[in-house]
Enzyme design. Sequence first.
Site, PDB file in Angstrom:
ATOM      1  N   GLY A  16      34.129  72.264  36.802  1.00 39.95           N
ATOM      2  CA  GLY A  16      32.647  72.943  35.906  1.00 39.95           C
ATOM      3  C   GLY A  16      31.423  72.504  36.472  1.00 39.95           C
ATOM      4  N   GLU A 174      26.677  78.928  16.842  1.00 44.94           N
ATOM      5  CA  GLU A 174      26.189  80.317  17.493  1.00 44.94           C
ATOM      6  C   GLU A 174      26.934  81.401  17.717  1.00 44.94           C
ATOM      7  OE1 GLU A 174      23.786  77.997  20.696  1.00 44.94           O
ATOM      8  OE2 GLU A 174      25.644  77.875  21.210  1.00 44.94           O
ATOM      9  N   ASP A 304      33.785  66.464  30.571  1.00 39.91           N
ATOM     10  CA  ASP A 304      34.434  66.539  29.839  1.00 39.91           C
ATOM     11  C   ASP A 304      35.734  65.367  29.817  1.00 39.91           C
ATOM     12  OD1 ASP A 304      32.839  68.142  27.917  1.00 39.91           O
ATOM     13  OD2 ASP A 304      33.729  70.299  28.404  1.00 39.91           O
TER      14      ASP A 304
END
Length: 422
Positions: A16, A174, A304
């Site tokens: 990531g 969003e 994360d």
Amino acid sequence: MSDTVRDYQVIIVGAGFAGVAAAQRLAKERIRTLLIDRNNYQQFQPLLYQVATAQLAANDVAAPLRSLFRKHPSVRVLTAEVSSIDARDRSVTLPDGTVFRSDVLVISAGAEVNYFGTPGADEFSYPLYSVDDATALASSLVEQLDRADTAAATHGDCEPIDVVVVGGGPTGVETAGAIGETIERVLPHYFHDAVPRRCTVHLVDHGDTVLKPFSEKLQRYTRRSLERLGVVMLMGTGVSEVRADGVTLSDGSTLPAHVVVWAGGLKARSVVASAGLETGRGGRVDVDADLTAPGVPGVYVLGDAANIPDGSGGTLPQLGSVAMQSGKWAGRNIVADLTGGQRRPFGYVDKGFMAMIGRMSAVAEVGPKRIELTGPLAFASWLAVHAALLPQARARIGALASWPRDYLSRSRSQFVVGNRPR
């Protein structure tokens, strides 16, 4: 029989923002690095909702890992699932029993959707954490629209199409805004009038407001903007069950839904728990200020997978900017570890928060002083920042070509054909 490979100086689990940033820093020093991820691409997660609503193509938010490191032979990319991690041994094991070991281990395995034990959520809702998630959601939306259009053509009307978005954070806002704007501005140009008139988006959150980290002023602006797009706000109530035909709310009432989008939260991937490290909130590891795992030499935890201290007793938010900066910083600290240097505590540069709501509508709190922006200025800032953060020039070109078409016209051909199942 397992093979043990011992010649990597650094192993990075997860490609990531954090993992790739760390690998890129190590590549500059030609440090032998093994970068492992179950996908052969890095995905730009903040824009996945735009893939789901056909504002961007999947290729625009996925950068091939081998392409990113093709000029850096010291970094080997391995596409594989990691079945377990042994932090104290600084080793990882693949499902076939192969074991890789290194001098320094970086755990940046990312997150998985947190359904908080909600019955049916895993089976009947669509998360938005991967390119596959986004394309699956897009296909489901198009399928519902096609069914409604067929019904309108054959019977003169169609059943209502209800979309429920669970979660009032940035992803939920969003996504709800993008679907609402698509219904209002785009669908009338592709479908019979009956179809968009029967579409409704509901945004559900157990909190009393959307975008909890933002100021009250920006929360009010966001709520008004969503309501102008036709989004029905259901605040102060949670989802206690997800079914094939809708959701049950925490007050016992039910809400019909053809599509349920789960934006209710994330937790560290389960493989992080296998590492033998103590975990805290969200299943993440509470790391030291220099991004290392407490009491375990040679192990860094990022992105994360980590709760990173903010220097004032709290932890930094789970943002792409935090992950990217922590990856670069960890890379520098690892270089120091391997060359006899001194590690330094992570110094995060706060760039604030942003959320897109719709065409010419966004909110932003910029910089450590939290300068508040709304409307076209926040909208332009959001476009500029996200274009700059895309991992490859090709992706930036694709986004910059798609966004003017999407936001200045009413054309979105991918919504009709581009994300259909093949």
